[in-house]
Every structure is written in structure tokens, then in C-alpha cells.
Design an enzyme around this catalytic site. Structure first.
Site, PDB file in Angstrom:
ATOM      1  N   GLN A 193      37.083  39.865  46.989  1.00  0.00           N
ATOM      2  CA  GLN A 193      36.931  38.569  46.370  1.00  0.00           C
ATOM      3  C   GLN A 193      38.057  38.344  45.380  1.00  0.00           C
ATOM      4  OE1 GLN A 193      34.564  41.126  45.521  1.00  0.00           O
ATOM      5  NE2 GLN A 193      36.190  41.512  44.053  1.00  0.00           N
ATOM      6  N   GLY A 194      38.196  37.071  44.966  1.00  0.00           N
ATOM      7  CA  GLY A 194      39.188  36.703  43.964  1.00  0.00           C
ATOM      8  C   GLY A 194      38.748  35.427  43.295  1.00  0.00           C
ATOM      9  N   GLY A 195      39.677  34.733  42.615  1.00  0.00           N
ATOM     10  CA  GLY A 195      39.305  33.536  41.888  1.00  0.00           C
ATOM     11  C   GLY A 195      38.851  32.410  42.781  1.00  0.00           C
ATOM     12  N   TYR A 196      39.227  32.456  44.053  1.00  0.00           N
ATOM     13  CA  TYR A 196      38.895  31.401  45.013  1.00  0.00           C
ATOM     14  C   TYR A 196      37.520  31.584  45.612  1.00  0.00           C
ATOM     15  CZ  TYR A 196      40.591  35.515  47.230  1.00  0.00           C
ATOM     16  OH  TYR A 196      40.785  36.830  47.546  1.00  0.00           O
ATOM     17  N   ASP A 222      53.134  35.472  41.094  1.00  0.00           N
ATOM     18  CA  ASP A 222      51.954  36.306  40.853  1.00  0.00           C
ATOM     19  C   ASP A 222      52.083  37.650  41.584  1.00  0.00           C
ATOM     20  OD1 ASP A 222      49.528  36.893  39.665  1.00  0.00           O
ATOM     21  OD2 ASP A 222      48.334  35.975  41.247  1.00  0.00           O
TER      22      ASP A 222
END
Length: 962
Positions: free
Chosen positions: A639-642, A755
Site C-alpha cells: 500500500q501507499g498514499g494512493y 521521489d
């Protein structure tokens, strides 16, 4: 005919005005409660000083803070004497916020909880916070705050807890802190606080926890601290008290449960601590304490005695035998002599979950008196003692090297016997109470850490902890499930918890918490309303994660004072007037709406058409749902910020990674489109390939090639069972640099990634490095008509703390050298295995210090085995050049690649790693190389980065250390 259109519009406008006027008089006086205007202005100023990369505070521009439910703003339910609503709590835990704290915080005059934990805030703590006399909890830990502690904080009359740990705070502890007469918790560890501990702090009547470990404190240990009547934890590890002694007065700390003074440059004798009746944890290791160990009768509650790495002499006291709760006795690296009494282990009765570790290495112990038969749960280390010179084969198993892994991860699997496998639709899963009846429930996910536990081994306390926490939360015992736990440095215990709703026989087979229960449980954690425990010590909330099904459940509406009857009257009155007038204008409104609908539909169609890009497939939701078994949790790999990432298998058998944006996710429309548009035209073996996307109503997904060996960060972490060799690390560095060089020089137009970090460098089945995640990328400046282009792009600062180019951060000027800096940090990670920022220390600064002092090999990651020192030195030099603060001092990416290729040519033939095709590596690479097993990576995913924002946006966290 032409005149009728504006007339129709005016009639509609008049209708709306009449409708508003007909109801507004009912609202006057019945609902005039708004937030105090001073506090509204303060909140807007606070937001203005923050960088809200993920738009978590986007609703702070709409409506009234208290009545419009601004994110993280909690208000009193009723107005105070002035007729206004007031802000009671500012809860901004894990919002991925950067920027600074505004002095306007001081205008929130009724604030009780100020929570900015686990963000990326910089700058100093505003002295104006000292004006908030109502403040009870000041929670700023886990940021990048600098500067000294303001004297003004010492005049907060109601402050219960100050947490500023894991920042970069410097300077002394203000003497004014001695005025904090209601404060119970000082958590200031892992900073750069210096100077003497003020003796005046002894006046604090209620202080319970005093955590100042990992700072730069000096001077001496104030004897006056023994006067604190309620102190239970004194933790001052890793400071420098200049060779002074432990004050004898400390034996009078009658309520002390834990005394930890590890590595404090203390000398002299160990005081007799037998007068401390409940002492459960004693760590005086890594000092210069001398003399004999007092023959004292220690507390029967003691779990840990660590006196290792001192200058102690004499024998092991007999009173160390028979301590019923002892888990660890470490006396290693002293000058103890005599014999070892087998009563140390024979007098203990251990159950299946209990253990005892006796570390007596590197002393002068000659023999064991009594039986050497060790119970199964007892570990004894004797290496470096004369007893190991004995030819008696019985001792051989005790004289090897210690291999205990203190930072092991222990997890459990939520499999319920008798329940059908995977029968719960995501996000539901079988609750541990399913042993009574198989039912599906949606848990609350909690990241939780014991900051200073009073034991060495959590396993034997696990059941007791479950009882403690469920009792504190007023939950049934079987509603708590410990998904995993991990021992961390400190020592601390980090764990991930799942809380399940209770079984309701009258309901359906899918259970969730109701809104009020979620709010109650979260409030218990965030308000520190769970009672303190003698053995578990203080805790901290790392995240409180909500699954999609609980979306918006934490919105709390302030009560406005309107009764239900009044509200019903308002609604009915408005309806009556609306019905009366609606017949006149219905047709006109419908005509206007139809016209607007056509415009919107046309725009939406144009937007969809713009996404039809050559070489990138447009998938339907149904296709990707089928590829992931309807996005089953078993296919989730990250998972990530999205949102979340899933492993999927397409209809043609292709294995892919599917990045699915969560509704209302932190990745906006711009990032989604950016990544599609950029990756669709980028083709390089060291860049991750985009296969397709899905942009149906309410869904945004990106489909990538699947990278079976995960992220570079996975392989560098402490959890890695087979860390890569130096040759493999150099190979990964070269591949990454080539991918970024392509972006800078061959892409048309060139691209700045913005990034670059270890979690955005992925490894395929052959461990080829590929750069990923282009959501923040920006196009390089385009040349003007004269062929000249600016050297930078001016943009809002985005990226990941620890990897950010300092000049870009200060000037907002993004250049190709910004990527060089970030890649240089990755190189330092490859060389050292360290995180970019850890315990308040920056990897660039730490490696620079070691390099300049001639101690560079002391920070090189020893897990990568042997390596050619000349190659390592050149790699370190290149990494540090890339991390120069001045942009012009850094090499270009082309120079980075050339230098890496030179280092590669210097490598011995036997250390060339896995061969790649001749178009990417020098011809010298011909021999295969045995790599770390790919089985060390359980799953692979597009990005493993877990930011604080993920932890409050409903994203399921992976189990990785912070």
C-alpha cells in the site's frame, strides 16, 4: 422568446431567495452557534504554515470549523459563556504534514489536546503554545522539530503529558518545567537535548515517567530526583554524565519500577537497590561501574538485570537465584570470577511461554557447580570464560557465539478452525470469536507501541497484556487479536492489533462497529484514557486505521442546541413553502439542469477520451476484479498514499501489480494522469513498465509489470534473512542510476523524478533494479525559441523526508541535481543498511562524520560479507559527493553512471553478481553469482512506502518498522 430565458432564470432565483427567507427566520436564535472567530482565524493561519501534500486538510476552507467537521478539529458539544463553540482537540496524527507550527496555535485558548504526532514538521516549537492554559496533552513526537524547548511551556498549569520524543530538539531543559505541577509524563527521548538535568524537577509531585534517553545530556545525575514521590520509570540511556556515580539517594525511590542508565559514562559502585520494593527492570550496562555486585535481595518482581559491559569483579551473588519472574540476566564482559551456581536455572519453574536467558560471556568464571542440565526454555552463554577451556564436552554447546535475534518479528495467523477458508468478502474476515459461531467482521486496525516495557520477552506477558488492554478499552477479551509484535531498540515492543465487533446473533453474518463505538475506542487511545500499567509502562498510538467500510465514521458533529421538535418544525415549514412554489418553476429548473447535464457529460466524455493512449491498455473494472479474485485480501501485497496494491493474474496468464486508488485517496487526479502519461512513453530496462489502467466511474487503477523480488528497502531492512552482497548492491545502484539518467537525458522532454527512494526502486526476478512511482514527477523546462532552457522548475516541495534535496526544500527550485541528491541517499542506504532518518539522526550527516574521521568502515553494513575495500571507498566518496548541500557541487547523473561503471570494472571477477545483457553492464560480467534467496521476499509490490497519511486514510498497513 429571447426575453423569456433571463426571466425564467430570475424566477428560479426569486424562488431560492423566498425559500431561504421562509426558513431562515426559524433558524435565527435556534441555531446561531459558530466557532469563536479568533479560533477560526487561528486555524486558517495554522493551515497556512503547513504543507499538506496529501490534501488532508482540504475541507479547512469550507464552512465553520466546528459545525462543518474540519478534519482533526473536535469541539465542545455546547457553547461556553460567550455563546461560541470552541476547539477542544486538534487531532492531526499521521497526516503526512510538513511545514512549521504556527504561533497562532496560542490563540486556541480552550484547547485540551494538541496532537501532531508522526508527521514531518520542522522548525521550532512556538513559545505561544505556553498561552494555552487549558492544554492537557502536548503530542509532537515523531517529527523533525528543532531548536530549544520554550521556557513558556513550563507555565501550562493543566499539562498532563508532554511528548516531544523522536525529533531534533536541542538546548537545555528549561528550569521552568519544574512548575508543571500536574504533569505525569515527560517523554523527551531521542532528541539532542543537552546540559544538566535541572535538580528543580524534583519538585514535580505527580511525575510518573521520565524518559530522556538518547540525548546529549551531561553533568551529573541529580541526587534530588529521588524526591519525586511518584516516579516509576527513570530512563536516561545513552547520555554522558562525565564519569560521575549513581547517587546513593536513588535507593529511596520507593515507587520505582524501572531504572535504565545504559551507556551513560557512569563509574563507581552499584548502589544497594534492595530497598526498592517493586523494582522490575534494572539496566546499568555499558558503563564503567566497578567493585562487586551487592549481595542484595532484589524485588521478586524483577524481570531483567543487565550489568554487562562494566568493570565488575567478584562472584555472581547467590540472591540472583530463585527470582520467580526473571527473564534475562546479563553479566557479560566484566571480570567476574568463581563458579556458576546451577541454582540460577534449577530453582525456576517455567511454563511453555516463559524463558530465561543467562549471558555470562567474557568473564573469568571457572566452572559450574551443580547440574548443567538446562530446561528447554533456558539459554546459557559462556563463551570467553575459563570454563569453556575445559575438555568436558558437556560445555561445548554453551560456549558458542550468541545468536539471539532481539529484533525478531513474531506474528500470528487468524485462522479459525472449523470455519470455511476465505468465505468472508473483503474487507471482512473471521473474528477470533468465531470459535462460537463462524461470522465475518470488519476489524479496526491499530498500530501500538510499548515505549518502555518492564520485561525482556513479551511472549510470557502476551495473555496478561490482552487482559490489560481489553479491560482498559472496556471490550471483551476475545475482541482483541494481536496480529504481530516486534521487539525494537530501546527496548520497545511494536505491535499491530485488530479489534473486532462482538457477535450479534440477531444480525446478519457481517459485523461492523457502529459509529459511536469507533469514536469511543479511538478516543480512548488518542486521549490516553487507558490506565497505566506497572509492567507494560507507557504506550503510544502509531496509527488508527479504518477500512473502507468505516469511511467517514470519525466525523463528529457538534451539537447546535436545536431540539428535535424545533428541527422538525423547520423542515416541515420549509417543505410546505417549497411545495407551494415548486409548481411554478419546476419546468424551468429541469430545463436548466438538462442543459448543464449535457455540458458535464460532454466534458466527462472528453476526459475519458484523453486517456486513450497508444501502447497502454484500458482495462475494465471487471477484468481487474477477476484478476485479483475480487480484490481478495490474500492478493494484497502492499500500500501507499494512493491506496492498496494487489498481485493479479490477467486472462492471458500475465502476472501484474495493480495499484488501486482508494476513494478520496491521497493520490489525486493529477498524479494519476501524470503517471499514465509519463510511463506510456518511457521505455527502459531500468524503469518499471506500465501495462494499463482502469478509469471507470469511482475507480482509478494502474497496472504494472510484477516485480517478484519486491523493493530495495525490503532487502536492506533488518528483517532481511539474506541481505545482498556488495556486488549486488553496486549492481542495483548502477541499474537505478541508468534508469534515472534515461529520464534526464533521453526522455523527450526530460523528466525530474522528484521521489527517488529505496522503496521506489523495485527488483525483478533477476534482481534487475527498476525505478518506479512517477506520480510526483515533473517535466524539465522546455527550451525557448533561442534554444535556452531554465535550469530548474519552480514547484511546491514534494517528496519524502530524508531524501529531499536541501536546496530544493529551501528554494522550491527542482533540478536534475535534486534527483542526484536523493539517489545519493539511496547509495548510503546500500552501503550502511541504515534508514535515511532514524532516532533523530540523518544518514548523510552520520556517514560524513565517519568518513571525515577515518572511521568509514565502522558504518558499513557488515551483513553484506566481505568486499573490496577500495571499491567501497570509491562508492562512499561518490555517494557523499551526490549528497552535497550545494547543487553545483554534485555530479550530474551521467557522471554518476560513469563513476559506478569504473567501480564495477575494479571488482574482482568472482564478485560480479548475476550477469545482465551486454547492453547494460560491462562485458566483464560473465560468471553467475549466488544471490540471497528470493524466498526472503514474501510479496512484491509497486511501492512499499507506508507514510503517516496511509495510517489514517483507511489503508491496511504492512508490518514494517517505522
Amino acid at each position: 422568446m429571447f426575453a423569456s430565458k433571463p426571466r425564467a432564470f430570475n424566477v428560479g432565483a426569486v424562488f431560492l431567495v423566498c425559500l431561504f427567507a421562509s426558513t431562515s427566520w426559524l433558524l435565527v436564535g435556534a441555531q446561531n452557534n459558530i466557532t469563536n472567530p479568533t479560533e477560526v482565524r487561528a486555524l486558517r493561519a495554522i493551515k497556512g504554515s503547513l504543507i499538506d501534500t496529501n490534501k488532508n486538510l482540504s475541507n479547512w476552507d469550507r464552512g465553520d470549523p466546528c459545525t462543518s467537521n474540519w478534519t482533526g478539529v473536535l469541539c465542545f458539544n455546547t457553547t461556553l459563556d460567550d455563546g461560541y463553540l470552541h476547539v477542544r482537540e486538534l487531532q492531526l496524527l499521521n497526516m503526512n504534514l510538513s511545514g512549521i507550527l504556527s504561533p497562532e496555535l496560542g490563540r486556541l485558548s480552550h484547547l485540551r489536546i494538541l496532537d501532531f504526532m508522526w508527521n514531518a514538521l520542522s522548525g521550532s516549537i512556538p513559545k505561544e503554545i505556553g498561552n494555552i492554559t487549558s492544554l492537557e496533552l502536548l503530542l509532537l513526537n515523531g517529527n523533525h522539530l528543532t531548536g530549544p524547548l520554550p521556557e513558556e511551556l513550563g507555565y501550562l498549569p493543566n499539562l498532563d503529558r508532554i511528548q516531544i520524543d523522536q525529533n531534533n530538539i536541542s538546548g537545555p531543559i528549561p528550569q521552568s518545567f519544574a512548575n508543571l505541577n500536574k504533569t505525569k509524563h515527560f517523554h523527551m527521548n531521542n532528541n539532542s537535548i543537552s546540559g544538566q538535568i535541572p535538580p528543580e524537577l524534583a519538585r514535580l509531585p505527580y511525575l510518573v515517567h521520565f524518559l530522556l534517553d538518547n540525548n546529549n545530556l551531561s553533568g551529573h545525575l541529580p541526587p534530588e530526583l529521588s524526591r519525586m514521590p511518584n516516579l516509576t520509570i527513570l530512563q536516561l540511556d545513552n547520555n554522558d554524565f562525565g564519569g560521575t556515580t549513581i547517587p546513593n539517594s536513588y535507593v529511596n525511590m520507593s515507587k520505582l519500577l524501572k531504572l535504565s542508565l545504559r551507556n551513560c559514562n557512569l563509574q563507581g559502585p552499584i548502589p544497594d537497590l534492595s530497598s526498592i520494593p517493586q523494582l522490575g527492570y534494572l539496566d546499568l550496562s555499558s558503563n564503567r561501574l566497578n567493585g562487586t555486585i551487592p549481595a542484595q535481595q532484589l524485588s521478586q518482581d524483577i524481570t531483567t538485570i543487565d550489568l554487562s559491559n562494566n568493570e565488575l569483579t567478584g562472584s555472581i551473588p547467590a540472591n540472583f537465584s530463585g527470582l520467580p519472574n526473571l527473564q534475562k540476566l546479563s553479566l557479560a564482559n566484566n571480570s567476574l570470577n568463581g563458579s556458576i551456581s546451577s541454582t540460577l536455572w534449577q530453582n525456576k519453574t517455567l511454563n511453555a511461554t516463559e524463558s530465561l536467558t543467562l549471558d555470562l560471556e567474557n568473564n573469568m568464571l571457572a566452572n559450574i557447580s551443580g547440574s548443567i542440565n538446562l530446561p528447554p526454555n533456558v539459554t546459557l552463554w559462556l563463551k570467553g570464560n575459563p570454563v569453556c577451556i575445559n575438555d568436558n564436552i558437556s560445555f561445548l554447546q554453551l560456549c558458542g557465539s550468541q545468536s539471539e535475534n532481539e529484533n525478531r518479528i513474531q506474528s500470528t495467523t487468524n485462522s479459525i478452525a472449523g470455519c470455511p477458508a476465505q468465505s468472508c468478502p473483503f474487507p471482512y474476515e473471521y473474528s477470533p470469536t468465531s470459535n462460537l459461531s463462524c461470522f465475518c467482521a470488519a476489524p479496526l486496525l491499530v498500530g501500538y507501541r510499548l515505549k518502555s516495557p518492564g520485561f525482556s520477552d513479551f511472549i510470557s506477558y502476551k495473555h496478561r497484556f490482552e487482559e490489560y488492554l481489553t479491560h482498559g478499552l472496556n471490550l471483551d477479551f476475545d475482541q482483541l487479536y494481536i496480529d504481530s509484535f516486534e521487539r525494537e531498540k530501546g527496548p520497545r515492543v511494536r505491535m499491530y492489533l485488530k479489534l473486532y465487533p462482538v457477535f450479534n446473533a440477531s444480525g446478519n453474518n457481517e459485523h461492523i462497529f457502529n459509529r459511536s463505538e469507533v469514536q469511543r475506542i479511538r478516543g480512548m487511545f488518542t486521549g490516553w484514557l487507558i490506565g497505566d500499567s506497572d509492567v507494560f509502562g507507557p504506550y503510544e498510538l502509531l496509527n488508527f486505521t479504518l477500512l473502507d467500510i468505516y469511511k467517514d465514521v470519525l466525523i463528529t458533529t457538534s451539537k447546535s442546541g436545536i431540539s428535535k421538535k424545533a428541527l422538525i418544525g423547520i423542515v416541515l415549514g420549509g417543505i410546505a413553502i417549497a411545495v407551494t412554489l415548486s409548481a411554478v418553476i419546476t419546468l424551468l429548473i429541469i430545463r436548466v439542469r438538462l442543459r448543464n447535464y449535457r455540458v458535464v457529460s460532454k466534458r466527462r466524455h472528453a476526459s475519458k477520451a484523453s486517456l486513450k493512449i497508444d501502447g497502454v491498455k484500458s482495462f475494465t473494472y471487471a477484468e481487474l476484479a477477476m484478476a485479483t479474485n475480487n480484490f481478495n485480501s490474500s492478493t494484497q501485497v502492499g500500500q501507499g498514499g494512493y491506496g492498496k496494491v494487489y498481485r493479479g493474474t490477467l486472462a492471458d496468464g500475465t502476472v501484474v501489480a495493480i495499484k488501486r486508488a482508494q476513494e478520496g485517496s491521497l493520490q489525486g487526479e493529477r498524479e494519476f494522469l501524470t503517471e499514465i502519461q509519463l510511463l506510456s512513453r518511457l521505455h527502459h530496462r531500468n524503469l518499471v513498465s506500465l501495462i494499463g489502467y482502469c478509469d471507470e466511474e469511482g475507480e482509478q487503477m494502474l497496472v504494472y509489470e510484477f516485480m517478484s523480488n519486491g523493493t530495495l528497502r525490503d532487502h536492506l531492512s533488518a528483517k532481511s534473512k539474506g541481505p545482498p552482497s556488495f556486488a549486488m548492491r553496486l549492481r542495483i545502484a548502477l541499474g537505478s542510476a541508468k534508469g534515472i539518467l534515461y529520464l534526464h537525458t533521453e526522455a523527450d522532454p526530460p523528466i525530474f523524478h522528484r521521489d527517488i527512494k529505496a522503496s521506489n526502486i523495485l527488483l525483478d526476478s533477476k534482481f534487475t533494479a527498476k525505478v518506479a512511482d512517477f506520480g510526483l514527477s515533473r517535466l524539465a523546462p522546455v527550451p525557448d525559441v533561442e534554444g535556452e532552457a531554465p535550469a530548474h522548475v519552480s514547484t511546491v516541495v514534494k517528496g519524502t523526508p530524508g531524501y529531499l534535496d536541501p536546496e530544493y526544500f529551501l528554494t522550491h527550485k527542482l533540478t536534475d541535481k535534486s534527483d542526484v541528491y536523493s539517489l545519493g541517499v539511496v547509495f548510503l542506504e546500500l552501503l550502511t543498511g541504515m534508514q535515511p532518518i532514524s532516532h533523530g539522526k540523518n544518514i548523510v550527516r552520520e556517514v560524513n562524520i565517519a568518513y571525515q574521521s577515518g572511521m568509514i568502515f565502522s558504518v558499513i553494513d557488515g551483513r553484506m560479507g566481505s568486499y573490496p575495500s577500495e571499491c567501497v571507498e570509491k562508492f562512499v566518496s561518490l555517494a557523499l559527493k551526490s549528497c552535497q548541500e550545494e547543487t553545483d557541487s554534485r555530479p550530474s547523473m551521467a557522471e554518476v553512471v560513469r563513476e559506478l561503471e569504473k567501480i564495477w570494472q575494479m571488482m574482482p571477477e568472482s564478485d560480479n553478481g548475476i550477469p545482465e545483457s551486454s547492453d547494460t553492464l560491462p562485458e566483464k560480467m560473465t560468471s553467475p553469482f549466488s544471490l540471497a534467496s528470493s524466498s526472503m521476499v514474501k510479496n512484491a509490490y509497486v511501492s512499499s512506502d507506508v507514510s503517516g497519511s496511509d495510517l489514517v486514510s483507511g489503508v491496511v498497513p504492512s508490518i514494517t518498522p517505522r
